[in-house]
Scaffold this active site. Structure first.
Site, PDB file in Angstrom:
ATOM      1  N   ASP A  70      29.767  33.154  37.910  1.00  0.00           N
ATOM      2  CA  ASP A  70      30.129  32.020  38.797  1.00  0.00           C
ATOM      3  C   ASP A  70      30.209  30.748  37.526  1.00  0.00           C
ATOM      4  OD1 ASP A  70      30.996  33.406  40.948  1.00  0.00           O
ATOM      5  OD2 ASP A  70      29.264  32.579  41.926  1.00  0.00           O
ATOM      6  N   GLU A  74      38.883  36.631  37.850  1.00  0.00           N
ATOM      7  CA  GLU A  74      38.849  35.891  36.435  1.00  0.00           C
ATOM      8  C   GLU A  74      40.277  35.439  35.921  1.00  0.00           C
ATOM      9  OE1 GLU A  74      38.824  40.416  35.721  1.00  0.00           O
ATOM     10  OE2 GLU A  74      38.302  38.934  37.305  1.00  0.00           O
TER      11      GLU A  74
END
Length: 455
Positions: A346, A372
C-alpha cells in the site's frame, strides 16, 4: 415563499389569527391545539417550521420543543417559541430546549415574517444538503444538530459607535471571541485574515459615514462571506430598511435598545445553525470526493475516469482537439506484497501515486483503476507529447528507491502504454484497449519502459 407552517396554540383565536396572516403570504398552514397533537402533526405533516405557544396545558411548548429537537428525524425543523411573557428566563428555558427563535405576543407582522422566512430559507438549504447525503451511495451520516455547540463562536462586529460597540463586545466576550472593526472597508479584510473565518457578522445598520444596507449587500456578494449569517441592529421605526435588508439575505435583526439576553440568544442561534450547515456542506463534499476518488491513493477512481473520459472524447471529437492517455502498471508488484506484506504494498502504491501526481499538469487526470494499475488522461496532448510525459513518470518512479520500513528500501519500476485518439468515432473502450495493448507490449519487451500504441 411556499412552505408548510405548523401553528400550535391552545387558544383558537390565536391560531386563527396566525393562520390568516401566514395564509395571506401563501404559506401552507397546519394547526394543532395542544402539545400531544403538535407532536403527532410534526410526524404526520413534516412541517418546514413550527410556531409553538409556550403556555399550554398538559405538554407545554418547552417540552414539545425539547422532544422535537431530541428526535434525529425532526431536530432540523426550526421551532419559534411564541410567548406572552417577554422575560429573559423564558428565553433561556426555550434555548435550552433547542428553540431557534422567539416571538412575543401580540405578534408583530414584520417580526413574524422575518423570523419565519429567514428560518424557512435556511431549512430549505439544509434540506437540500440532507437530501444529497440521503442519496449518497457512500452512506455518510448527516451531522447531528443536537451536538452542535453555540459557545466559543468567532464574531465580527462592524460598528464605529465606540460606546455601543464596546457594550456589545463586552456582553458577548464572555462566551465568544469578538473582533471589532470600525471601518466598513476593512470588514472583508478582517474576514480573510481570520483563520477559518467568522461564525456570524453583526452590523450596526446606522454605522456613521457609511450605508449599512450597502455593507450587508457587499458581504452577501463576496464569496468568503456569502454563507456567513448577518445580524443587523436597527431602530424600532426603521421598518423600510429592515425589510430591504431581509430581502437581500440578512439572517436576523435586533431592535434598539439592545437587550443583552436577546442578543446572546440570537447570536447563539445563528452560530449553531451556521455550524450545522457548514458541517452538512463538508459532509456532502466529503461524500462527493469519496464517490470519485480512490481511498488509498487519493487519485480519481475508475468510475470517475470513465465518466470524464467520455466527456473529454466527445469534446475532442466535436472541437478537433487532441487527447492521449497513459496506462501504467507497477512491475512485479505481486512480489512486493508477497515478500514485504500488504502494508508495504500500500505504501508503494501511495508513493507511486504521489510521483505520478508530481509529474503531470493540473489539467491532466490521474486515476488509479485497480490493483497496481493507473491511468493518466492528457487533454490536448498528441502521441509524442504523451510519450514524453510517460517517460518522465517512468524515470521519476525508477530514480529513487521506495522506503518500505526502517532501513528497508526497494527500487520500483513501471511499464507504460500510450495511446491517442485515432478518429472521431473512437470510444472510451477503444482508447483504453489500445493503451492496454501497448502496456502488454512494454511488459513483454522487458518492463520499465514506455511503449506507444501501434498506428
Amino acid at each position: 415563499m411556499t412552505a408548510r407552517v405548523l401553528v400550535v396554540d391552545d387558544i383558537l383565536a390565536n391560531v386563527r389569527l396566525l393562520e390568516a396572516k401566514l395564509a395571506a403570504e401563501y404559506f401552507d398552514v397546519v394547526t394543532a391545539m395542544n402539545g400531544a397533537d403538535a407532536l403527532e402533526a410534526v410526524q404526520r405533516t413534516k412541517p418546514d417550521i413550527v410556531l409553538l405557544d409556550v403556555m399550554m396545558p398538559g405538554i407545554d411548548g418547552i417540552e414539545v420543543c425539547r422532544r422535537i429537537k431530541s428526535n434525529p428525524a425532526t431536530q432540523h425543523i426550526p421551532v419559534i417559541m411564541v410567548t406572552a411573557l417577554d422575560q429573559p428566563e423564558d428565553r433561556v428555558r426555550g434555548l435550552e430546549a433547542g428553540a431557534d427563535d422567539f416571538l412575543t405576543k401580540p405578534v408583530n407582522d414584520v417580526a413574524l415574517f422575518c423570523r419565519v422566512k429567514g428560518l424557512v430559507r435556511l431549512k430549505m438549504l439544509t434540506d437540500e444538503l440532507r437530501n444529497r447525503l440521503a442519496a449518497d451511495p457512500m452512506g455518510l451520516p448527516s451531522p447531528d444538530l443536537s451536538g452542535v455547540a453555540a459557545a466559543g463562536g468567532r464574531i465580527l462586529l462592524l460598528d464605529n459607535n465606540s460606546a455601543i460597540a464596546e457594550r456589545i463586545r463586552t456582553s458577548l466576550s464572555k462566551q465568544h471571541e469578538v473582533t471589532l472593526v470600525d471601518d466598513p472597508q476593512k470588514a472583508v479584510e478582517a474576514f480573510g485574515a481570520a483563520q477559518g473565518g467568522f461564525d456570524i457578522i453583526i452590523v450596526n445598520l446606522d454605522i456613521e459615514g457609511a450605508d449599512g444596507l450597502r455593507i450587508c449587500s457587499q458581504l452577501k456578494s463576496v464569496e468568503t462571506t456569502r454563507q456567513t449569517p448577518i445580524l443587523i441592529i436597527v431602530d424600532p421605526e426603521d421598518h423600510q430598511r429592515l425589510l430591504r435588508a431581509l430581502d437581500m439575505g440578512v439572517n436576523d435583526y435586533l431592535i434598539r435598545p439592545v437587550d443583552k439576553q436577546e442578543l446572546a440568544a440570537r447570536v447563539a442561534t445563528q452560530i449553531r445553525r451556521h455550524r450545522y450547515t457548514e458541517q452538512l456542506r463538508l459532509t456532502v463534499r466529503a461524500s462527493m470526493e469519496m464517490a470519485v476518488t480512490d481511498a488509498l491513493t487519493g487519485l480519481y477512481n475508475r468510475r470517475y475516469l470513465e465518466t470524464q473520459l467520455t466527456q473529454l472524447i466527445e469534446q475532442s471529437a466535436n472541437r478537433g482537439k487532441l487527447l492521449s492517455l497513459l496506462t501504467l502498471d507497477v512491475d512485479f508488484f505481486k512480489s512486493v506484497n508477497d515478500t514485504y506484506g500488504h502494508d508495504a504494498g500500500d505504501r508503494v502504491l501511495q508513493e507511486v501515486a504521489g510521483r505520478i501526481r508530481g509529474s503531470v499538469r493540473g489539467q491532466d487526470l490521474a486515476c488509479r483503476t485497480g490493483g497496481e494499475e493507473f491511468v493518466v488522461v492528457l487533454p490536448g496532448a498528441d502521441l509524442s507529447t504523451a510519450e514524453r510525459v510517460g517517460e518522465r513518470i517512468r524515470k521519476t518512479i525508477a530514480a529513487k528507491p521506495f522506503l518500505l520500513g526502517p532501513g528497508s528500501h526497494l527500487t520500483i519500476t513501471a511499464s507504460i502504454g500510450v495511446a491517442s485518439l485515432a478518429s472521431p468515432q473512437d470510444t472510451v473502450e477503444d482508447l483504453l484497449k489500445r493503451s492496454d495493448q501497448a502496456l502488454y507490449r512494454a511488459k513483454r519487451e522487458g518492463r520499465n519502459r514506455v511503449v506507444p500504441a501501434a498506428a
